[in-house]
Design a protein around this motif. Structure first.
Motif, mmCIF file in Angstrom:
data_model
loop_
_atom_site.group_PDB
_atom_site.id
_atom_site.type_symbol
_atom_site.label_atom_id
_atom_site.label_comp_id
_atom_site.label_asym_id
_atom_site.label_seq_id
_atom_site.Cartn_x
_atom_site.Cartn_y
_atom_site.Cartn_z
ATOM 1 N N LEU A 29 7.034 -45.784 48.709
ATOM 2 C CA LEU A 29 6.989 -44.420 49.237
ATOM 3 C C LEU A 29 5.657 -44.172 49.949
ATOM 4 C CD1 LEU A 29 8.555 -41.718 49.315
ATOM 5 C CD2 LEU A 29 7.367 -41.115 47.202
ATOM 6 N N VAL A 30 4.573 -44.620 49.340
ATOM 7 C CA VAL A 30 3.247 -44.470 49.957
ATOM 8 C C VAL A 30 3.160 -45.291 51.238
ATOM 9 C CG1 VAL A 30 0.773 -44.908 49.635
ATOM 10 C CG2 VAL A 30 2.108 -43.880 47.779
ATOM 11 N N VAL A 31 3.703 -46.506 51.223
ATOM 12 C CA VAL A 31 3.707 -47.336 52.436
ATOM 13 C C VAL A 31 4.473 -46.625 53.548
ATOM 14 C CG1 VAL A 31 4.587 -49.489 53.440
ATOM 15 C CG2 VAL A 31 3.365 -49.539 51.267
ATOM 16 N N GLY A 32 5.613 -46.034 53.211
ATOM 17 C CA GLY A 32 6.377 -45.284 54.214
ATOM 18 C C GLY A 32 5.584 -44.129 54.780
ATOM 19 N N TRP A 33 4.866 -43.412 53.914
ATOM 20 C CA TRP A 33 4.031 -42.290 54.362
ATOM 21 C C TRP A 33 2.940 -42.784 55.307
ATOM 22 C CZ3 TRP A 33 -0.782 -40.619 51.531
ATOM 23 C CH2 TRP A 33 -1.369 -39.501 52.133
ATOM 24 N N ILE A 34 2.281 -43.872 54.945
ATOM 25 C CA ILE A 34 1.205 -44.414 55.788
ATOM 26 C C ILE A 34 1.757 -44.845 57.147
ATOM 27 C CG2 ILE A 34 -0.419 -46.341 56.023
ATOM 28 C CD1 ILE A 34 -0.830 -46.063 52.929
ATOM 29 N N LEU A 35 2.927 -45.491 57.147
ATOM 30 C CA LEU A 35 3.544 -45.887 58.419
ATOM 31 C C LEU A 35 3.898 -44.668 59.269
ATOM 32 C CD1 LEU A 35 5.817 -48.849 57.255
ATOM 33 C CD2 LEU A 35 3.674 -48.976 58.558
ATOM 34 N N ALA A 72 -5.667 -34.857 49.388
ATOM 35 C CA ALA A 72 -4.754 -34.030 48.596
ATOM 36 C C ALA A 72 -3.814 -34.898 47.757
ATOM 37 C CB ALA A 72 -3.953 -33.099 49.507
ATOM 38 N N VAL A 73 -3.327 -35.988 48.324
ATOM 39 C CA VAL A 73 -2.459 -36.893 47.570
ATOM 40 C C VAL A 73 -3.255 -37.556 46.442
ATOM 41 C CG1 VAL A 73 -1.158 -39.068 47.701
ATOM 42 C CG2 VAL A 73 -0.772 -37.274 49.392
ATOM 43 N N ALA A 74 -4.483 -37.952 46.726
ATOM 44 C CA ALA A 74 -5.324 -38.540 45.678
ATOM 45 C C ALA A 74 -5.566 -37.535 44.551
ATOM 46 C CB ALA A 74 -6.653 -39.019 46.266
ATOM 47 N N ALA A 75 -5.807 -36.287 44.907
ATOM 48 C CA ALA A 75 -6.011 -35.248 43.889
ATOM 49 C C ALA A 75 -4.747 -35.047 43.057
ATOM 50 C CB ALA A 75 -6.426 -33.936 44.556
ATOM 51 N N SER A 76 -3.583 -35.084 43.694
ATOM 52 C CA SER A 76 -2.341 -34.926 42.928
ATOM 53 C C SER A 76 -2.127 -36.128 42.012
ATOM 54 C CB SER A 76 -1.143 -34.694 43.858
ATOM 55 O OG SER A 76 -0.859 -35.846 44.612
ATOM 56 N N GLY A 77 -2.529 -37.304 42.455
ATOM 57 C CA GLY A 77 -2.439 -38.495 41.603
ATOM 58 C C GLY A 77 -3.350 -38.382 40.394
ATOM 59 N N MET A 78 -4.562 -37.861 40.614
ATOM 60 C CA MET A 78 -5.481 -37.653 39.490
ATOM 61 C C MET A 78 -4.931 -36.612 38.528
ATOM 62 S SD MET A 78 -9.270 -37.905 41.113
ATOM 63 C CE MET A 78 -9.061 -37.829 42.869
ATOM 64 N N VAL A 101 4.642 -40.247 36.530
ATOM 65 C CA VAL A 101 4.168 -39.506 37.699
ATOM 66 C C VAL A 101 5.195 -38.433 38.042
ATOM 67 C CG1 VAL A 101 2.803 -41.368 38.742
ATOM 68 C CG2 VAL A 101 5.214 -41.161 39.304
ATOM 69 N N PHE A 102 4.716 -37.361 38.633
ATOM 70 C CA PHE A 102 5.608 -36.302 39.101
ATOM 71 C C PHE A 102 5.007 -35.611 40.317
ATOM 72 C CE2 PHE A 102 6.984 -31.802 38.975
ATOM 73 C CZ PHE A 102 8.309 -32.001 39.321
ATOM 74 N N LEU A 103 3.785 -35.131 40.169
ATOM 75 C CA LEU A 103 3.168 -34.345 41.247
ATOM 76 C C LEU A 103 2.816 -35.203 42.457
ATOM 77 C CD1 LEU A 103 0.878 -32.148 38.987
ATOM 78 C CD2 LEU A 103 3.059 -31.511 40.043
ATOM 79 N N CYS A 104 2.301 -36.382 42.227
ATOM 80 C CA CYS A 104 1.900 -37.235 43.350
ATOM 81 C C CYS A 104 3.084 -37.649 44.222
ATOM 82 C CB CYS A 104 1.123 -38.445 42.839
ATOM 83 S SG CYS A 104 0.208 -39.290 44.127
ATOM 84 N N PRO A 105 4.212 -38.088 43.650
ATOM 85 C CA PRO A 105 5.357 -38.392 44.516
ATOM 86 C C PRO A 105 5.842 -37.174 45.301
ATOM 87 C CG PRO A 105 5.688 -39.384 42.376
ATOM 88 C CD PRO A 105 4.472 -38.519 42.272
#
Length: 149
Positions: A29-35, A72-78, A101-105
């Motif tokens: 999912l993160v790879v897709g976002w980066i692409l 913001a994504v890093a903060a949600s991961g934390m 995980v819930f918030l970061c995805p």
């Protein structure tokens, strides 16, 4: 099919399998976002170049925007990690599921849909006909993520 093609296909499949084992569905999912972010940057530059208005200041501003999204994504991961740590302190059996995980995805999906929407807008600005259902689908999906919390 030639042996070289089979070898390349097998190598790609093995690489994808290894990466999936390493980081799972969320990593993809993160790879897709980066692409999608990269595609948005390139289509945005193409729109500016086509209009004869490409500006390094505007490009820099867009990259700062992307950096803010990453933060913001890093903060949600934390925050997900903090919630998981707090939930570990609950008495055993307090939750009927394991929290990973819930918030970061959700944040990644929201930003991914934002990037897809921007790419669709850029494609339209480059002259591609964009069907109304595609614009509505991206907006609707993004609204659904907003409503999920």
């Amino acid at each position: 099919m030639s042996d070289a093609v089979k070898l390349v296909k097998a190598a790609i499949a093995a690489g994808v399998a290894a990466l999936t084992a390493l980081w799972g569905w969320f990593g993809w999912l993160v790879v897709g976002w980066i692409l999608c972010m990269a595609l948005d940057v390139f289509t945005g530059m193409a729109v500016g170049a086509k209009a004869g208005k490409w500006s390094s200041a505007v490009a820099r501003e867009g990259l700062w925007h992307k950096a803010g999204c990453v933060a913001a994504v890093a903060a949600s991961g934390m925050l997900d990690m903090v919630v998981a740590l707090l939930l570990e302190e609950l008495p055993k059996g307090a939750l009927p599921f394991e929290y990973t995980v819930f918030l970061c995805p959700l944040a990644v999906v929201w930003y991914l849909l934002t990037e897809v929407g921007s790419v669709v807008e850029n494609a339209g600005a480059m002259g591609a006909p964009i069907p109304g259902w595609l614009r509505r689908a991206v907006a609707s999906l993004r609204d659904r993520v907003d409503e999920s919390l």
